[in-house]
Every structure is written in structure tokens, then in C-alpha cells.
Design an enzyme around this catalytic site. Structure first.
Site, short mmCIF file in Angstrom:
data_model
loop_
_atom_site.label_atom_id
_atom_site.label_comp_id
_atom_site.label_asym_id
_atom_site.label_seq_id
_atom_site.Cartn_x
_atom_site.Cartn_y
_atom_site.Cartn_z
N LEU A 189 0.82 -1.21 0.00
CA LEU A 189 0.00 0.00 0.00
C LEU A 189 0.85 1.26 0.00
CD1 LEU A 189 -2.73 -0.98 2.62
CD2 LEU A 189 -2.96 -0.92 0.13
N GLN A 191 4.88 3.17 1.66
CA GLN A 191 6.15 3.06 2.36
C GLN A 191 6.24 4.15 3.41
OE1 GLN A 191 8.67 0.75 1.72
NE2 GLN A 191 9.82 1.54 3.46
N GLY A 192 6.46 3.77 4.66
CA GLY A 192 6.60 4.74 5.73
C GLY A 192 8.02 4.79 6.23
N PHE A 194 9.15 3.74 8.93
CA PHE A 194 9.52 2.55 9.68
C PHE A 194 9.33 1.27 8.88
CE2 PHE A 194 9.04 5.70 12.91
CZ PHE A 194 10.00 5.37 13.85
N PRO A 196 7.43 -0.72 4.99
CA PRO A 196 6.29 -0.73 4.09
C PRO A 196 5.02 -1.25 4.76
CG PRO A 196 7.70 -2.62 3.67
CD PRO A 196 8.40 -1.79 4.71
N VAL A 197 3.89 -0.90 4.16
CA VAL A 197 2.58 -1.35 4.64
C VAL A 197 1.91 -2.14 3.53
CG1 VAL A 197 0.34 -0.63 5.52
CG2 VAL A 197 2.38 0.66 6.14
N LYS A 211 1.87 -3.49 8.76
CA LYS A 211 3.13 -2.75 8.62
C LYS A 211 4.29 -3.69 8.93
CE LYS A 211 3.71 1.54 9.74
NZ LYS A 211 3.82 2.82 10.46
N ASP A 256 -7.73 8.24 19.02
CA ASP A 256 -6.26 8.13 19.01
C ASP A 256 -5.71 8.56 17.66
OD1 ASP A 256 -3.83 7.66 20.23
OD2 ASP A 256 -3.74 5.57 19.60
#
Length: 448
Positions: A189, A191-192, A194, A196-197, A211, A256
Site C-alpha cells: 500500500l 512506504q513509511g 519505519f 512498508p505497509v 506494517k 487516538d
């Protein structure tokens, strides 16, 4: 025939008197049985061996050969009995075959032993692994059955079709691999900072996002997010909250909302994630006073200390998140000499001094549209008002962001303050707080 350990060896071949010795003696005869011939030869130190020639098909007795003779092996000749150590040390064909036979037998036995040892090792390893896995699973299941209240958790259906309200859903690594097709690129989906997702689908058909943490993970790829992308992300998050608050079948308060709970797909479209602390309202409910305080420090509105939950709780969190997006800084990353100052307080001071553009992330200098930035700053400050009643609804937030001709109200002093001693906040009176354990952004494991 050769002697080994007081035995004679039967060989194919013939005896021949040595020509080099004039004193070589002719073979002697002894007309008796084979056993008598062996005994006679054994008692004579000069006896090399004997054979039993046939004359007209009839045995004429034993013919002894002395040590002056030599034995020659010949597979086409008749059998002879030779004493060990006296004749040419050539093994008969049967001995060679037997040697190869026992060699292969030894190899086969060794291989079988190795296979058995390897199987025992793997079986023991699986048993130990299974015990550890079972132990970990029991611990997790025990945690799932904790005494913590579950009224804030949305009911979900497990793989067996049972409806329950767990505090924590446990998935095996194998089930995650199966759900994501072994983390295939087709299911990625985004890339962050920390890792990929990936999207996935469980055995019961439920879609999930996973994640996968990277070994060399870092926080953010901020240079890639120009102003246009950031503004689209802000608008997308606002649209997602509007759906949860107004258009969902049941009203959902996320409770949150923060940077680490926003996922980006390959087109940088935002997706709100992690509904572990969400609360469901009916559409005629405006707010509720709960017995527990949940959320992440820095994103929680002041009324949450009293356990009050409403759609305006998410509005406050959205305001903090929007200020983080346009500044590129965390809410709790500001300090000076005499007191802690969060991002909300910093933004308010810039706004009062008409220096709002200074909140801009330095990486946005070339792409930023200044009037849009200032509009986002003003809307963000309106979302973090002290009084929840004067905060705009998410429908109004979207109108303020997209309709540039719309006149915006002026913000007042926001709800920012230094951290107080938990003992004075009333938390102990109402029970321990539930705080997010996700520390990828602004999470803090201390009570508020």
C-alpha cells in the site's frame, strides 16, 4: 590353502618349484583325507600348502609343497590349500567381492545412522519450538482475557465466526504471510519511515493492513512530501473523519488520531488506521462521560482528563496533526529555558505576532502556497480551542480548507499547557488511563 588364525585358505591356483634353487624339493604325497592332510602340513614347518589332484576323476591323495615352492593364483586352475604368510599374498576373487560388499554395508549403516540422528534433532527442535510457541500464545491469550474494560472496543468477528470484544487480537506470522501473499509487491500500500505497509485478507475474508518494520527504519521521508501532497493528505484525513462522525452506519469516535495512525498508499492518499481505542456512538448521541481516559499525550483535548468523549475530541487531535503536517515537527518537540512549550503553543505565538508563515517546514520553501499555509494554521488553531463547543465540526473544517472565499473566525487562546503531576489530574480517582503503546510518533507511556 593359506592359514589365518590356525585355519587354511582355499585358493584357485597352482604351486611351482622355484627354478632359482637347486635344492628345491619335489612335492611329496600323502594318501589320506583332507583333514589329515591339513594336520600333516600344519605339523611340518617346511610345508607351504597342499593340493588334491584328481587322476581319472579319482583323488590320489594330498600333494604337499614345500617352502621352496611358490604359489601362483589362477582363477582357471583347481583349488589348492595354502598356509598364510608363505605364498604370494593375493586375495581370492570371493574375498574381493566380500570386501566391496562389506564396504557398501558400512556406508549404508552410516547413512542410516545420520538420517536417524537428523530426524531426532528436527523432531526435538520442533517440539521445543512448539512448546515456546504454545507458551507465548498462552501469555497472549491471558492478556486478551485481562480485566481491562472492553466497552471502548468495536466488536469483531474472529476466524471461527464468534463475536467478542477483545483487547488484543493475536495473529500468527504464518497467517500474516498467507494474508499478504508473502508480502508481495502487488499488495504493497505504501512506504513509511519505519517500513512498508501491505494489504491482506484473512481466512474469514476480513481485509487488514500490515506494517512490516524495516531493520534500517527511520522517521519520515519528508522531502518527498511537497506542499500539494501535504494539503491533499490534510484534506483526505478530514474527509475520513467526516465519514466516521456523520456518514458511517454508526458514529465512530477514533480517540487516538495521530501521525503514526495515518497510512499512505502509493498515491499518497491517507487512510486512518488503528481503531483499537475507538468508541461507537449512535447518531443521536453527542458526547459521553467514560470511566477511563484513553489517547496519546499531546493529541488529547483537555476535556479528556474528565473522561468526556465526543466528535470534538477527534477535531482537537486533527488540529494538532494538521499543525504537525505543515510544520514538519512533533507536538512535543519545543522547549525553552523556563517552561515546556508544545507545537500548539508555538503556533499560537506566531499567529499572535503575525509571523504565521514561519511555522512552515523548511523543505516546503519552493512548493508552499503561503495563503493556503496560513489558512491551515488558522483552521488548526480553531480545532484546538480550549472549549470543545466552539471547535468546528469536521464538515465545517472541510469547507474552511477548500472554500477560500469563506470568512474564517479568529482563533482564541488554545488548550496548551505544561505537563501536570498525574496525581492532581483526577486520573487516580477514575482509574488508570489507557494510553496508546504505539511510540512511533508522539506516544508517551506516562500518565497524563
Amino acid at each position: 590353502m593359506a592359514k589365518f588364525d590356525d585355519e587354511f585358505e582355499l585358493k584357485n591356483g597352482y604351486f611351482k618349484i622355484n627354478n632359482s634353487s637347486n635344492s628345491s624339493r619335489s612335492p611329496s604325497w600323502f594318501g589320506t583325507s583332507s583333514s589329515d592332510c591339513k594336520a600333516t602340513c600344519w605339523q611340518n614347518c617346511d610345508c607351504l600348502g597342499f593340493d588334491v589332484p584328481l587322476v581319472n576323476g579319482t583323488s590320489t591323495g594330498c600333494r604337499f609343497w614345500s617352502v621352496d615352492c611358490q604359489f601362483f593364483e589362477d582363477l582357471t586352475a583347481s583349488y589348492s590349500f595354502v598356509l598364510s604368510g608363505q605364498a604370494t599374498p593375493v586375495k581370492p576373487p570371493s574375498a574381493k567381492k566380500n570386501g566391496h560388499k562389506w564396504l557398501w554395508v558400512g556406508i549404508a549403516i552410516a547413512a542410516a545412522v545420520l538420517v536417524v540422528v537428523f530426524c531426532i534433532y528436527m523432531l526435538r527442535r520442533r517440539i521445543v519450538s512448539g512448546k515456546n510457541g504454545t507458551k507465548i500464545q498462552k501469555i497472549l491469550l491471558k492478556f486478551m482475557k485481562s480485566e481491562r474494560p472492553t466497552d471502548h472496543v468495536i466488536a469483531i468477528e474472529n476466524d471461527h465466526g464468534n463475536i467478542r470484544h477483545p483487547d488484543l487480537s493475536v495473529f500468527t506470522y504464518e497467517s500474516v504471510l498467507a494474508a499478504t501473499s508473502n508480502f508481495s509487491e502487488a499488495n504493497k500500500l505504501g512506504q513509511g519511515g519505519f517500513g512498508p505497509v501491505y494489504k491482506g485478507k484473512l481466512a474469514n475474508g476480513r481485509e487488514i493492513a500490515v506494517k512490516r518494520l524495516s531493520k534500517c527504519s527511520g522517521q519520515g521521508t519528508g522531502v518527498l512530501l511537497d506542499w500539494k501532497k501535504r494539503f491533499n493528505i490534510i484534506e483526505g484525513i478530514a474527509q475520513g473523519l467526516l465519514y466516521l462522525h456523520k456518514y458511517s452506519r454508526t458514529r465512530v469516535i477514533h480517540r487516538d488520531l495521530k501521525a503514526s495512525n495515518i497510512l499512505l498508499d502509493e498515491n499518497m492518499n491517507p487512510k486512518i488506521s488503528d481503531f483499537g481505542m475507538a468508541r461507537i456512538f449512535s447518531h443521536d448521541e453527542l458526547e459521553e462521560n467514560t470511566s477511563r481516559i484513553v489517547g496519546t499525550r499531546g493529541y488529547m483535548p483537555p476535556e479528556s482528563v474528565e473522561g468526556i468523549v465526543s466528535v470534538k475530541s477527534d477535531v482537537y487531535s486533527f488540529g494538532v496533526l494538521m499543525l504537525e503536517i505543515i510544520s514538519g515537527r512533533k507536538n512535543n518537540s519545543f522547549y525553552n529555558d523556563d517552561r515546556a512549550l508544545n507545537l500548539v503553543g508555538y503556533a499560537w505565538e506566531l499567529w499572535k505576532e503575525d509571523r504565521g508563515v514561519e511555522i512552515m517546514d523548511p523543505t516546503l520553501v519552493e512548493t508552499c502556497i503561503s495563503h493556503q499555509l496560513l489558512r491551515c494554521l488558522q483552521v488548526g488553531l480553531l480545532c484546538v480551542e480550549e472549549n470543545a463547543a466552539v471547535r468546528p465540526a469536521m464538515s465545517d473544517v472541510i469547507s474552511m480548507l477548500t472554500n477560500e472565499s469563506m470568512q474564517l473566525p479568529l482563533p482564541t487562546k488554545p488548550a496548551f499547557y505544561t505537563e501536570r503531576n498525574p496525581a492532581t489530574t483526577g486520573i487516580d480517582r477514575r482509574g488508570p488511563p489507557i494510553i496508546s503503546i504505539n511510540d512511533l510518533s508522539n506516544t508517551d507511556l506516562e500518565g497524563r
